[in-house]
Design a protein around this motif. Structure first.
Motif, PDB file in Angstrom:
ATOM      1  N   ARG A  53       0.845  -1.192   0.000  1.00 37.97           N
ATOM      2  CA  ARG A  53       0.000   0.000   0.000  1.00 37.97           C
ATOM      3  C   ARG A  53       0.883   1.245   0.000  1.00 37.97           C
ATOM      4  O   ARG A  53       2.000   1.224   0.505  1.00 37.97           O
ATOM      5  N   PRO A  54       0.318   2.359  -0.523  1.00 36.21           N
ATOM      6  CA  PRO A  54       1.073   3.616  -0.510  1.00 36.21           C
ATOM      7  C   PRO A  54       0.938   4.342   0.828  1.00 36.21           C
ATOM      8  O   PRO A  54      -0.135   4.318   1.442  1.00 36.21           O
ATOM      9  N   TYR A  55       2.014   4.979   1.269  1.00 28.88           N
ATOM     10  CA  TYR A  55       1.992   5.785   2.496  1.00 28.88           C
ATOM     11  C   TYR A  55       2.786   7.074   2.295  1.00 28.88           C
ATOM     12  O   TYR A  55       3.921   7.037   1.805  1.00 28.88           O
ATOM     13  N   SER A  56       2.196   8.184   2.705  1.00 29.46           N
ATOM     14  CA  SER A  56       2.889   9.468   2.674  1.00 29.46           C
ATOM     15  C   SER A  56       4.096   9.389   3.598  1.00 29.46           C
ATOM     16  O   SER A  56       4.011   8.842   4.695  1.00 29.46           O
ATOM     17  N   TYR A  69       3.279   7.178   9.138  1.00 38.90           N
ATOM     18  CA  TYR A  69       2.353   7.225  10.270  1.00 38.90           C
ATOM     19  C   TYR A  69       1.061   6.565   9.809  1.00 38.90           C
ATOM     20  O   TYR A  69       0.397   7.068   8.892  1.00 38.90           O
ATOM     21  N   ARG A 113      -2.609   4.160  10.278  1.00 36.66           N
ATOM     22  CA  ARG A 113      -3.735   3.659  11.061  1.00 36.66           C
ATOM     23  C   ARG A 113      -3.985   2.204  10.697  1.00 36.66           C
ATOM     24  O   ARG A 113      -3.998   1.837   9.516  1.00 36.66           O
ATOM     25  N   GLY A 152      -8.856  -4.616   6.994  1.00 40.59           N
ATOM     26  CA  GLY A 152      -8.017  -4.237   5.854  1.00 40.59           C
ATOM     27  C   GLY A 152      -7.137  -5.395   5.402  1.00 40.59           C
ATOM     28  O   GLY A 152      -6.950  -6.377   6.124  1.00 40.59           O
ATOM     29  N   GLN A 153      -6.588  -5.261   4.225  1.00 44.38           N
ATOM     30  CA  GLN A 153      -5.736  -6.309   3.657  1.00 44.38           C
ATOM     31  C   GLN A 153      -4.293  -6.201   4.131  1.00 44.38           C
ATOM     32  O   GLN A 153      -3.677  -7.203   4.470  1.00 44.38           O
ATOM     33  N   PHE A 154      -3.771  -4.982   4.125  1.00 41.47           N
ATOM     34  CA  PHE A 154      -2.333  -4.842   4.374  1.00 41.47           C
ATOM     35  C   PHE A 154      -1.988  -4.460   5.808  1.00 41.47           C
ATOM     36  O   PHE A 154      -1.036  -4.998   6.384  1.00 41.47           O
ATOM     37  N   THR A 155      -2.731  -3.521   6.393  1.00 41.43           N
ATOM     38  CA  THR A 155      -2.297  -3.030   7.708  1.00 41.43           C
ATOM     39  C   THR A 155      -2.245  -4.123   8.785  1.00 41.43           C
ATOM     40  O   THR A 155      -1.326  -4.104   9.610  1.00 41.43           O
ATOM     41  N   THR A 158      -4.444  10.226   9.986  1.00 39.77           N
ATOM     42  CA  THR A 158      -3.037  10.143   9.588  1.00 39.77           C
ATOM     43  C   THR A 158      -2.723  11.010   8.360  1.00 39.77           C
ATOM     44  O   THR A 158      -1.586  11.014   7.892  1.00 39.77           O
ATOM     45  N   TYR A 210      -6.715   9.586   0.538  1.00 42.79           N
ATOM     46  CA  TYR A 210      -6.125   8.328   0.982  1.00 42.79           C
ATOM     47  C   TYR A 210      -6.877   7.108   0.458  1.00 42.79           C
ATOM     48  O   TYR A 210      -6.376   6.001   0.507  1.00 42.79           O
ATOM     49  N   TRP A 211      -8.093   7.288   0.057  1.00 43.19           N
ATOM     50  CA  TRP A 211      -8.812   6.190  -0.604  1.00 43.19           C
ATOM     51  C   TRP A 211      -9.926   6.804  -1.430  1.00 43.19           C
ATOM     52  O   TRP A 211     -10.314   7.955  -1.204  1.00 43.19           O
ATOM     53  N   LYS A 238     -15.440   4.196  -0.437  1.00 43.10           N
ATOM     54  CA  LYS A 238     -14.855   2.844  -0.329  1.00 43.10           C
ATOM     55  C   LYS A 238     -14.675   2.392   1.105  1.00 43.10           C
ATOM     56  O   LYS A 238     -14.168   3.118   1.942  1.00 43.10           O
ATOM     57  N   PRO A 250     -13.176  -0.933   3.681  1.00 44.20           N
ATOM     58  CA  PRO A 250     -12.154  -1.976   3.573  1.00 44.20           C
ATOM     59  C   PRO A 250     -12.666  -3.133   2.725  1.00 44.20           C
ATOM     60  O   PRO A 250     -13.823  -3.534   2.821  1.00 44.20           O
ATOM     61  N   ARG A 251     -11.750  -3.674   1.907  1.00 44.19           N
ATOM     62  CA  ARG A 251     -12.188  -4.636   0.903  1.00 44.19           C
ATOM     63  C   ARG A 251     -12.296  -6.063   1.380  1.00 44.19           C
ATOM     64  O   ARG A 251     -12.644  -6.940   0.610  1.00 44.19           O
TER      65      ARG A 251
HETATM   66  C1  LIG Z   1      -1.284   8.496  -1.761  1.00 49.57           C
HETATM   67  C2  LIG Z   1      -1.723   7.768  -0.507  1.00 49.57           C
HETATM   68  C3  LIG Z   1      -1.042   7.977   0.672  1.00 49.57           C
HETATM   69  C4  LIG Z   1      -1.471   7.334   1.843  1.00 49.57           C
HETATM   70  N1  LIG Z   1      -0.821   7.591   3.006  1.00 49.57           N
HETATM   71  C5  LIG Z   1      -1.263   7.041   4.163  1.00 49.57           C
HETATM   72  C6  LIG Z   1      -0.635   7.354   5.414  1.00 49.57           C
HETATM   73  O1  LIG Z   1       0.340   8.118   5.498  1.00 49.57           O
HETATM   74  N2  LIG Z   1      -1.136   6.757   6.541  1.00 49.57           N
HETATM   75  C7  LIG Z   1      -2.196   5.893   6.497  1.00 49.57           C
HETATM   76  O2  LIG Z   1      -2.629   5.413   7.556  1.00 49.57           O
HETATM   77  N3  LIG Z   1      -2.809   5.589   5.326  1.00 49.57           N
HETATM   78  C8  LIG Z   1      -2.348   6.116   4.164  1.00 49.57           C
HETATM   79  N4  LIG Z   1      -2.938   5.769   2.967  1.00 49.57           N
HETATM   80  C9  LIG Z   1      -3.931   4.669   2.967  1.00 49.57           C
HETATM   81  C10 LIG Z   1      -3.191   3.327   2.760  1.00 49.57           C
HETATM   82  O3  LIG Z   1      -2.603   3.264   1.481  1.00 49.57           O
HETATM   83  C11 LIG Z   1      -4.120   2.113   2.884  1.00 49.57           C
HETATM   84  O4  LIG Z   1      -5.268   2.302   2.111  1.00 49.57           O
HETATM   85  C12 LIG Z   1      -4.548   1.861   4.322  1.00 49.57           C
HETATM   86  O5  LIG Z   1      -3.395   1.650   5.147  1.00 49.57           O
HETATM   87  C13 LIG Z   1      -5.477   0.644   4.429  1.00 49.57           C
HETATM   88  O6  LIG Z   1      -4.844  -0.464   3.871  1.00 49.57           O
HETATM   89  P1  LIG Z   1      -5.444  -1.921   4.099  1.00 49.57           P
HETATM   90  O7  LIG Z   1      -4.871  -2.813   3.032  1.00 49.57           O
HETATM   91  O8  LIG Z   1      -5.244  -2.349   5.507  1.00 49.57           O
HETATM   92  O9  LIG Z   1      -6.997  -1.725   3.868  1.00 49.57           O
HETATM   93  P2  LIG Z   1      -7.818  -2.076   2.521  1.00 49.57           P
HETATM   94  O10 LIG Z   1      -8.182  -3.505   2.518  1.00 49.57           O
HETATM   95  O11 LIG Z   1      -7.081  -1.601   1.332  1.00 49.57           O
HETATM   96  O12 LIG Z   1      -9.086  -1.186   2.788  1.00 49.57           O
HETATM   97  C14 LIG Z   1      -9.053   0.167   2.376  1.00 49.57           C
HETATM   98  C15 LIG Z   1     -10.096   0.920   3.143  1.00 49.57           C
HETATM   99  O13 LIG Z   1      -9.616   1.205   4.449  1.00 49.57           O
HETATM  100  C16 LIG Z   1     -10.051   2.472   4.863  1.00 49.57           C
HETATM  101  N5  LIG Z   1      -8.839   3.297   5.085  1.00 49.57           N
HETATM  102  C17 LIG Z   1      -7.738   3.407   4.291  1.00 49.57           C
HETATM  103  N6  LIG Z   1      -6.810   4.229   4.811  1.00 49.57           N
HETATM  104  C18 LIG Z   1      -7.310   4.644   5.974  1.00 49.57           C
HETATM  105  C19 LIG Z   1      -6.822   5.501   6.977  1.00 49.57           C
HETATM  106  N7  LIG Z   1      -5.588   6.087   6.908  1.00 49.57           N
HETATM  107  N8  LIG Z   1      -7.609   5.725   8.053  1.00 49.57           N
HETATM  108  C20 LIG Z   1      -8.818   5.131   8.158  1.00 49.57           C
HETATM  109  N9  LIG Z   1      -9.353   4.304   7.230  1.00 49.57           N
HETATM  110  C21 LIG Z   1      -8.608   4.059   6.152  1.00 49.57           C
HETATM  111  C22 LIG Z   1     -10.934   3.007   3.752  1.00 49.57           C
HETATM  112  O14 LIG Z   1     -12.275   2.675   4.030  1.00 49.57           O
HETATM  113  C23 LIG Z   1     -10.430   2.263   2.549  1.00 49.57           C
HETATM  114  O15 LIG Z   1     -11.372   2.147   1.514  1.00 49.57           O
HETATM  115  C24 LIG Z   1      -2.549   6.419   1.800  1.00 49.57           C
HETATM  116  C25 LIG Z   1      -3.206   6.203   0.589  1.00 49.57           C
HETATM  117  C26 LIG Z   1      -2.823   6.875  -0.540  1.00 49.57           C
HETATM  118  C27 LIG Z   1      -3.575   6.626  -1.829  1.00 49.57           C
END
Ligand SMILES: Cc1cc2nc3c(=O)[nH]c(=O)nc-3n(C[C@H](O)[C@H](O)[C@H](O)COP(=O)(O)OP(=O)(O)OC[C@H]3O[C@@H](n4cnc5c(N)ncnc54)[C@H](O)[C@@H]3O)c2cc1C
Length: 276
Positions: A65-68, A84, A86, A91-94, A132, A257-258, A262, A264-265
């Motif tokens: 996943r992308p993170y700032s 930083y 959350r 979620g899939q990745f966190t 975040t 950020y999303w 959307k 979580p998938r």
């Molecule tokens: C350009 C860019 C920069 C990003 N930078 C950051 C960052 O610095 N810190 C960060 O925490 N995330 C950031 N994100 C979000 C990150 O890429 C992931 O989407 C997030 O960590 C969730 O991943 P996952 O696979 O666990 O959830 P997924 O299975 O991919 O589920 C995604 C869903 O989780 C929820 N979600 C996603 N991000 C967040 C969030 N930050 N807080 C609450 N709910 C969320 C939304 O409902 C989203 O549709 C960024 C996204 C983008 C596009």
């Protein structure tokens, strides 16, 4: 996918694609943490505001996943890239990231992104963030401090609970000692929650306090530029407020950020983001 405690996916310790490792993590709360990832080789230059994509292989699939980046580019070789994050339950990745011990190899690519500071801009910078979404602003301010060119900023950060105000001590410290000309305006959206007892700051969502803040600080399209990052609903609502006040679109910069709408998938097929 699943909660951390229930996540039984096997994370690969080794993979030829791994080019970095998790050198440090600091947990702020159960679901907020900072992670430092460093390339095995030379660091890649980036501009504050850009993001990196980090990942690991789980069950044979690269999950990333992308993170700032929250750190300054100048510490990428020593400390690594600071993120930083959350924890998104479901979620899939966190949940994978939360299970990684320090020292675990990872894949990192980047930088990417166009959420960048305008060069030589002396207008007040209105940094608007939810959760975040404050990360890229921390990188920007750290770097501006490092080059001794801090730009006047009004930094809004909206969270549900005061414990979720990441970088609060850092930014409040800058404001109090005058190191950075910033007005820090945190807000909590659930003031009646027991964990917010004692909170005497602003209440309500960050998009709701934006208009009053613009009025109080006399911020106008002539004297300020806005950067908004985080939750897409917040971003679109804050943008609406700014456009209605005459800010031209290029003066309202956004990092979503999303995609709007959307959730979580879960473990839907094809959820891994491709390694491009
Ligand atoms: C350009 C860019 C920069 C990003 N930078 C950051 C960052 O610095 N810190 C960060 O925490 N995330 C950031 N994100 C979000 C990150 O890429 C992931 O989407 C997030 O960590 C969730 O991943 P996952 O696979 O666990 O959830 P997924 O299975 O991919 O589920 C995604 C869903 O989780 C929820 N979600 C996603 N991000 C967040 C969030 N930050 N807080 C609450 N709910 C969320 C939304 O409902 C989203 O549709 C960024 C996204 C983008 C596009």
């Amino acid at each position: 996918m699943t909660d951390v405690a229930e996540d039984s996916r096997t994370i690969a310790r080794d993979a030829p694609q791994y080019n970095a490792s998790l050198v440090r993590r600091e947990d702020a709360t159960e679901s907020l943490a900072s992670f430092w990832v460093r390339f095995d080789g030379d660091p890649t230059p980036f501009e504050p505001g850009q993001y990196m994509t980090i990942g690991v292989f789980a069950e044979g699939k690269l999950m990333q996943r992308p993170y700032s980046v929250a750190s300054s580019p100048r510490v990428a070789g020593s400390d690594g890239y600071e993120f930083y994050v959350r924890l998104v339950n479901g979620g899939q990745f966190t949940p994978l990231l939360w299970r990684l011990p320090e020292g675990h190899p990872m894949r990192m690519i980047g930088p990417k992104g166009k959420f960048l500071l305008e060069p030589e801009d002396d207008r007040t910078h209105i940094f608007i963030s939810s959760g975040t979404g404050n990360a890229p602003f921390i990188s920007m301010m750290r770097e501006l401090l490092a080059v001794d060119r801090p730009r006047r900023a009004v930094f809004l950060n909206g969270v549900s609970y005061q414990r979720d105000l990441g970088y609060r001590d850092l930014v409040e410290g800058w404001q109090q000692n005058g190191e950075y000309p910033v007005t820090y305006i945190p807000t909590v959206s659930r003031p009646r929650d027991p964990s917010n007892v004692g909170w005497s700051g602003r209440t309500g969502r960050v998009e709701a306090i934006l208009a009053p803040v613009l009025d109080e600080l006399a911020l106008t399209p002539d004297n300020s530029i806005a950067y908004i990052c985080g939750n897409p609903d917040m971003i679109l609502s804050a943008e609406e407020t700014l456009l209605a006040r005459g800010y031209p679109e290029p003066q309202v910069k956004k990092e979503l950020y999303w995609p709007k709408g959307k959730e979580p998938r879960g473990d839907a097929p094809g959820a891994a983001i491709s390694d491009e």
